[in-house]
Scaffold this active site. Structure first.
Site, PDB file in Angstrom:
ATOM      1  CG  ASP A  84      -1.620   7.775   3.123  1.00  0.00           C
ATOM      2  OD1 ASP A  84      -0.642   8.197   3.761  1.00  0.00           O
ATOM      3  OD2 ASP A  84      -2.787   8.091   3.396  1.00  0.00           O
ATOM      4  CG  ASP A  95      -1.710   1.174   1.443  1.00  0.00           C
ATOM      5  OD1 ASP A  95      -2.481   1.497   0.527  1.00  0.00           O
ATOM      6  OD2 ASP A  95      -1.580   1.834   2.493  1.00  0.00           O
ATOM      7  NE  ARG A 109      -9.423  12.388  -5.051  1.00  0.00           N
ATOM      8  CZ  ARG A 109      -8.990  12.525  -6.305  1.00  0.00           C
ATOM      9  NH1 ARG A 109      -9.644  13.283  -7.152  1.00  0.00           N
ATOM     10  NH2 ARG A 109      -7.900  11.890  -6.713  1.00  0.00           N
ATOM     11  CB  SER A 136      -3.786   7.505  -3.764  1.00  0.00           C
ATOM     12  OG  SER A 136      -3.585   8.777  -4.321  1.00  0.00           O
ATOM     13  NE  ARG A 137      -9.488   9.296  -9.786  1.00  0.00           N
ATOM     14  CZ  ARG A 137     -10.083   8.442 -10.617  1.00  0.00           C
ATOM     15  NH1 ARG A 137     -10.641   7.353 -10.140  1.00  0.00           N
ATOM     16  NH2 ARG A 137     -10.111   8.684 -11.898  1.00  0.00           N
ATOM     17  CG  ASN A 138      -3.592  12.387  -6.696  1.00  0.00           C
ATOM     18  OD1 ASN A 138      -3.654  12.916  -7.796  1.00  0.00           O
ATOM     19  ND2 ASN A 138      -4.511  12.572  -5.765  1.00  0.00           N
ATOM     20  N   GLY A 189      -6.893   4.863   4.020  1.00  0.00           N
ATOM     21  CA  GLY A 189      -7.078   3.889   2.953  1.00  0.00           C
ATOM     22  C   GLY A 189      -8.425   3.965   2.242  1.00  0.00           C
ATOM     23  CG  ASP A 193      -1.850   2.389   6.332  1.00  0.00           C
ATOM     24  OD1 ASP A 193      -2.147   2.040   5.173  1.00  0.00           O
ATOM     25  OD2 ASP A 193      -2.123   3.517   6.789  1.00  0.00           O
TER      26      ASP A 193
HETATM   27  P1  B16 Z   1      -6.684  10.289  -3.670  1.00  0.00           P
HETATM   28  P2  B16 Z   1      -3.597   4.350   0.200  1.00  0.00           P
HETATM   29  C1  B16 Z   1      -5.392   6.359   0.238  1.00  0.00           C
HETATM   30  O1  B16 Z   1      -4.109   5.878  -0.056  1.00  0.00           O
HETATM   31  C2  B16 Z   1      -5.325   7.296   1.440  1.00  0.00           C
HETATM   32  O2  B16 Z   1      -4.962   6.576   2.606  1.00  0.00           O
HETATM   33  C3  B16 Z   1      -6.669   7.933   1.667  1.00  0.00           C
HETATM   34  O3  B16 Z   1      -6.600   8.836   2.738  1.00  0.00           O
HETATM   35  C4  B16 Z   1      -7.108   8.659   0.391  1.00  0.00           C
HETATM   36  O4  B16 Z   1      -8.395   9.244   0.533  1.00  0.00           O
HETATM   37  C5  B16 Z   1      -7.129   7.655  -0.766  1.00  0.00           C
HETATM   38  O5  B16 Z   1      -5.841   7.070  -0.913  1.00  0.00           O
HETATM   39  C6  B16 Z   1      -7.514   8.321  -2.083  1.00  0.00           C
HETATM   40  O6  B16 Z   1      -6.519   9.243  -2.453  1.00  0.00           O
HETATM   41  O7  B16 Z   1      -7.621  11.362  -3.216  1.00  0.00           O
HETATM   42  O8  B16 Z   1      -5.259  10.781  -3.882  1.00  0.00           O
HETATM   43  O9  B16 Z   1      -7.199   9.523  -4.848  1.00  0.00           O
HETATM   44  O10 B16 Z   1      -3.460   4.198   1.683  1.00  0.00           O
HETATM   45  O11 B16 Z   1      -4.620   3.396  -0.402  1.00  0.00           O
HETATM   46  O12 B16 Z   1      -2.279   4.316  -0.520  1.00  0.00           O
HETATM   47 MG    MG Z   2      -2.711   3.168   3.425  1.00  0.00          MG
END
Ligand code: B16
Ligand code: MG
Length: 226
Positions: free
Chosen positions: A19, A17, A57, A122-124, A54, A176
Protein backbone atom coordinates in the site's frame (compact mmCIF):
# COMPACT_ATOMS: atom_id res chain seq x y z
CA UNK A 1 47.55 4.87 -1.90
CA UNK A 2 45.46 2.88 0.58
CA UNK A 3 41.86 2.39 -0.51
CA UNK A 4 39.70 2.69 2.63
CA UNK A 5 36.35 2.48 0.82
CA UNK A 6 34.07 -0.43 1.62
CA UNK A 7 33.77 -3.09 -1.07
CA UNK A 8 30.43 -2.78 -2.86
CA UNK A 9 27.97 -5.44 -1.71
CA UNK A 10 25.79 -6.17 -4.75
CA UNK A 11 22.04 -5.66 -4.56
CA UNK A 12 20.41 -9.00 -5.37
CA UNK A 13 16.79 -8.40 -4.47
CA UNK A 14 14.11 -5.75 -4.05
CA UNK A 15 11.45 -5.95 -1.34
CA UNK A 16 8.43 -3.74 -1.92
CA UNK A 17 5.85 -2.53 0.53
CA UNK A 18 2.35 -2.82 -1.00
CA UNK A 19 0.00 0.00 0.00
CA UNK A 20 1.48 3.34 -1.10
CA UNK A 21 4.22 1.74 -3.20
CA UNK A 22 2.77 -0.77 -5.68
CA UNK A 23 -0.86 0.38 -5.37
CA UNK A 24 -2.90 2.91 -3.42
CA UNK A 25 -5.27 0.97 -1.21
CA UNK A 26 -4.95 3.77 1.38
CA UNK A 27 -8.11 5.43 0.00
CA UNK A 28 -10.10 2.19 0.37
CA UNK A 29 -8.75 1.69 3.91
CA UNK A 30 -9.74 5.29 4.66
CA UNK A 31 -13.31 4.86 3.41
CA UNK A 32 -13.82 1.64 5.40
CA UNK A 33 -12.42 3.23 8.60
CA UNK A 34 -14.50 6.36 7.99
CA UNK A 35 -17.73 4.35 7.71
CA UNK A 36 -16.87 2.53 10.93
CA UNK A 37 -15.93 5.73 12.77
CA UNK A 38 -19.13 7.49 11.61
CA UNK A 39 -21.26 4.55 12.73
CA UNK A 40 -19.55 4.69 16.15
CA UNK A 41 -19.72 8.48 16.41
CA UNK A 42 -15.93 8.77 16.52
CA UNK A 43 -14.21 11.75 14.84
CA UNK A 44 -12.03 10.70 11.89
CA UNK A 45 -10.81 12.43 8.76
CA UNK A 46 -8.18 12.19 6.03
CA UNK A 47 -5.50 13.93 8.09
CA UNK A 48 -5.95 11.42 10.92
CA UNK A 49 -5.85 8.67 8.31
CA UNK A 50 -2.29 9.76 7.41
CA UNK A 51 -1.13 8.47 10.80
CA UNK A 52 -2.32 4.97 9.80
CA UNK A 53 0.02 4.58 6.84
CA UNK A 54 1.67 1.15 7.08
CA UNK A 55 0.15 0.57 10.54
CA UNK A 56 -1.50 -2.81 11.31
CA UNK A 57 -5.28 -3.16 11.47
CA UNK A 58 -5.54 -3.46 15.25
CA UNK A 59 -3.08 -0.63 15.92
CA UNK A 60 -4.99 1.52 13.41
CA UNK A 61 -8.22 1.01 15.37
CA UNK A 62 -6.41 1.83 18.63
CA UNK A 63 -5.23 5.11 17.09
CA UNK A 64 -8.72 5.91 15.74
CA UNK A 65 -10.35 5.25 19.12
CA UNK A 66 -7.64 7.40 20.70
CA UNK A 67 -8.24 6.32 24.27
CA UNK A 68 -11.99 5.63 23.96
CA UNK A 69 -12.53 2.52 26.05
CA UNK A 70 -14.19 -0.46 24.32
CA UNK A 71 -14.19 -4.04 25.59
CA UNK A 72 -12.30 -6.78 23.72
CA UNK A 73 -15.40 -8.25 22.15
CA UNK A 74 -16.50 -4.93 20.69
CA UNK A 75 -12.95 -4.13 19.56
CA UNK A 76 -12.75 -7.46 17.69
CA UNK A 77 -16.20 -6.91 16.17
CA UNK A 78 -15.13 -3.47 14.94
CA UNK A 79 -12.03 -4.96 13.30
CA UNK A 80 -14.19 -7.57 11.57
CA UNK A 81 -16.68 -4.96 10.35
CA UNK A 82 -13.97 -2.72 8.93
CA UNK A 83 -12.21 -5.59 7.25
CA UNK A 84 -15.37 -7.05 5.67
CA UNK A 85 -16.16 -3.59 4.32
CA UNK A 86 -12.58 -3.12 3.05
CA UNK A 87 -12.43 -6.57 1.44
CA UNK A 88 -15.74 -5.89 -0.33
CA UNK A 89 -14.28 -2.69 -1.72
CA UNK A 90 -11.33 -4.64 -3.19
CA UNK A 91 -13.76 -5.88 -5.85
CA UNK A 92 -13.25 -2.51 -7.53
CA UNK A 93 -9.49 -3.02 -7.87
CA UNK A 94 -8.16 -3.87 -11.34
CA UNK A 95 -4.71 -3.95 -12.99
CA UNK A 96 -5.27 -0.24 -13.75
CA UNK A 97 -4.73 0.39 -10.03
CA UNK A 98 -1.05 -0.55 -10.17
CA UNK A 99 0.82 2.70 -9.43
CA UNK A 100 2.86 4.27 -12.28
CA UNK A 101 6.23 2.62 -12.80
CA UNK A 102 5.58 -0.40 -10.57
CA UNK A 103 5.02 -2.98 -13.29
CA UNK A 104 8.00 -1.63 -15.22
CA UNK A 105 10.50 -1.72 -12.34
CA UNK A 106 9.40 -5.24 -11.35
CA UNK A 107 9.94 -6.43 -14.94
CA UNK A 108 13.29 -4.64 -15.24
CA UNK A 109 14.47 -6.07 -11.91
CA UNK A 110 13.65 -9.60 -13.04
CA UNK A 111 15.25 -9.04 -16.44
CA UNK A 112 18.44 -7.98 -14.64
CA UNK A 113 18.48 -11.10 -12.47
CA UNK A 114 17.18 -9.60 -9.23
CA UNK A 115 14.69 -11.34 -6.96
CA UNK A 116 11.47 -9.53 -6.11
CA UNK A 117 9.25 -9.75 -3.03
CA UNK A 118 6.50 -7.94 -1.16
CA UNK A 119 6.74 -7.22 2.57
CA UNK A 120 3.39 -5.71 3.64
CA UNK A 121 1.61 -5.21 6.96
CA UNK A 122 -1.71 -6.02 5.30
CA UNK A 123 -3.35 -9.36 5.96
CA UNK A 124 -5.03 -8.92 2.57
CA UNK A 125 -1.87 -8.48 0.50
CA UNK A 126 -2.24 -11.65 -1.59
CA UNK A 127 -5.82 -10.74 -2.48
CA UNK A 128 -4.83 -7.20 -3.46
CA UNK A 129 -1.91 -8.46 -5.56
CA UNK A 130 -4.17 -10.93 -7.30
CA UNK A 131 -6.74 -8.20 -8.09
CA UNK A 132 -4.11 -5.87 -9.56
CA UNK A 133 -2.42 -8.73 -11.43
CA UNK A 134 1.04 -8.51 -9.85
CA UNK A 135 1.33 -11.92 -8.17
CA UNK A 136 3.28 -13.38 -11.09
CA UNK A 137 5.80 -10.52 -10.99
CA UNK A 138 6.89 -11.50 -7.45
CA UNK A 139 9.05 -14.33 -6.14
CA UNK A 140 7.61 -14.13 -2.61
CA UNK A 141 4.83 -12.38 -0.69
CA UNK A 142 5.21 -11.90 3.07
CA UNK A 143 2.31 -10.08 4.69
CA UNK A 144 0.46 -9.42 7.93
CA UNK A 145 -0.64 -13.05 8.14
CA UNK A 146 2.99 -13.99 8.98
CA UNK A 147 3.27 -14.68 12.69
CA UNK A 148 5.96 -12.06 13.39
CA UNK A 149 6.09 -8.66 15.13
CA UNK A 150 4.78 -5.76 13.00
CA UNK A 151 6.90 -2.98 11.46
CA UNK A 152 8.95 -1.12 12.76
CA UNK A 153 10.30 -4.52 13.86
CA UNK A 154 12.59 -5.94 11.14
CA UNK A 155 11.00 -9.41 11.12
CA UNK A 156 8.67 -9.06 8.13
CA UNK A 157 11.51 -7.92 5.86
CA UNK A 158 13.95 -10.51 7.22
CA UNK A 159 11.37 -13.19 6.45
CA UNK A 160 10.90 -11.82 2.92
CA UNK A 161 14.69 -11.93 2.37
CA UNK A 162 14.78 -15.51 3.62
CA UNK A 163 11.94 -16.49 1.27
CA UNK A 164 13.87 -15.18 -1.73
CA UNK A 165 17.07 -16.82 -0.50
CA UNK A 166 19.04 -13.64 0.22
CA UNK A 167 20.99 -12.13 3.09
CA UNK A 168 19.69 -8.83 4.46
CA UNK A 169 22.62 -6.85 3.06
CA UNK A 170 21.74 -7.96 -0.47
CA UNK A 171 18.24 -6.47 -0.26
CA UNK A 172 16.79 -3.02 -0.85
CA UNK A 173 13.40 -2.17 0.69
CA UNK A 174 11.04 0.26 -1.04
CA UNK A 175 8.61 1.83 1.47
CA UNK A 176 6.22 4.77 1.88
CA UNK A 177 5.83 4.67 5.68
CA UNK A 178 8.14 5.92 8.44
CA UNK A 179 7.71 2.66 10.34
CA UNK A 180 8.58 0.71 7.17
CA UNK A 181 11.86 2.55 6.62
CA UNK A 182 12.64 2.04 10.34
CA UNK A 183 11.94 -1.70 9.96
CA UNK A 184 14.21 -2.00 6.91
CA UNK A 185 17.05 -0.12 8.64
CA UNK A 186 16.65 -2.39 11.67
CA UNK A 187 16.91 -5.36 9.28
CA UNK A 188 20.23 -4.01 7.92
CA UNK A 189 18.81 -3.38 4.46
CA UNK A 190 19.28 -0.47 2.09
CA UNK A 191 16.19 1.70 1.69
CA UNK A 192 14.24 3.70 -0.87
CA UNK A 193 11.59 6.04 0.54
CA UNK A 194 8.53 6.96 -1.53
CA UNK A 195 7.09 10.28 -0.41
CA UNK A 196 8.02 13.50 1.39
CA UNK A 197 11.18 13.90 3.49
CA UNK A 198 9.08 14.47 6.64
CA UNK A 199 7.95 10.87 6.28
CA UNK A 200 10.78 8.94 4.62
CA UNK A 201 13.71 11.37 4.72
CA UNK A 202 15.76 8.83 6.69
CA UNK A 203 15.86 6.46 3.67
CA UNK A 204 19.10 6.10 1.65
CA UNK A 205 17.29 7.38 -1.45
CA UNK A 206 14.04 9.38 -1.52
CA UNK A 207 11.76 9.79 -4.51
CA UNK A 208 8.14 10.62 -5.37
CA UNK A 209 7.14 7.29 -6.90
CA UNK A 210 8.36 4.22 -8.74
CA UNK A 211 7.97 6.08 -12.04
CA UNK A 212 10.84 8.38 -11.02
CA UNK A 213 13.05 5.65 -9.56
CA UNK A 214 16.11 4.62 -11.61
CA UNK A 215 17.06 0.99 -11.04
CA UNK A 216 20.73 1.89 -11.65
CA UNK A 217 20.62 4.35 -8.74
CA UNK A 218 19.17 1.61 -6.51
CA UNK A 219 21.87 -0.85 -7.55
CA UNK A 220 24.57 1.73 -6.78
CA UNK A 221 23.45 2.37 -3.18
CA UNK A 222 26.30 1.65 -0.78
CA UNK A 223 25.56 -0.91 1.93
CA UNK A 224 24.49 0.58 5.24
CA UNK A 225 27.12 0.72 7.96
CA UNK A 226 25.68 -0.64 11.17
P1 B16 B 1 -5.15 -5.03 6.59
P2 B16 B 1 1.27 -1.79 3.75
C1 B16 B 1 -0.86 -1.50 5.38
O1 B16 B 1 -0.31 -1.91 4.15
C2 B16 B 1 -1.70 -0.24 5.16
O2 B16 B 1 -0.87 0.85 4.78
C3 B16 B 1 -2.42 0.12 6.43
O3 B16 B 1 -3.23 1.24 6.23
C4 B16 B 1 -3.26 -1.07 6.89
O4 B16 B 1 -3.93 -0.80 8.12
C5 B16 B 1 -2.35 -2.29 7.06
O5 B16 B 1 -1.68 -2.56 5.84
C6 B16 B 1 -3.14 -3.53 7.48
O6 B16 B 1 -4.01 -3.90 6.44
O7 B16 B 1 -6.25 -4.44 7.41
O8 B16 B 1 -5.55 -5.30 5.15
O9 B16 B 1 -4.51 -6.22 7.24
O10 B16 B 1 1.54 -0.34 3.53
O11 B16 B 1 2.10 -2.39 4.88
O12 B16 B 1 1.35 -2.60 2.49
MG1 MG C 1 2.75 1.28 2.76
Amino acid sequence: VVDTSEPHVPVRGLIFDLDGVLTDTAELHYRAWKRLADAQGVAFDRSRNEALRGVSRAESLRRILDGIDVDDERFTAMLATKNADYVRSLDQLTPDDVLPGAREILAEARARGLRTAVGSSSRNAALVLERIGLLDALDAVVDGTADVPAKPAPDLFLLAAERIGLAADGCVVVEDATSGIDAAIAAGMRTVGIGPAERVGHADLVTTGLDTLELDAVLALPVRRR
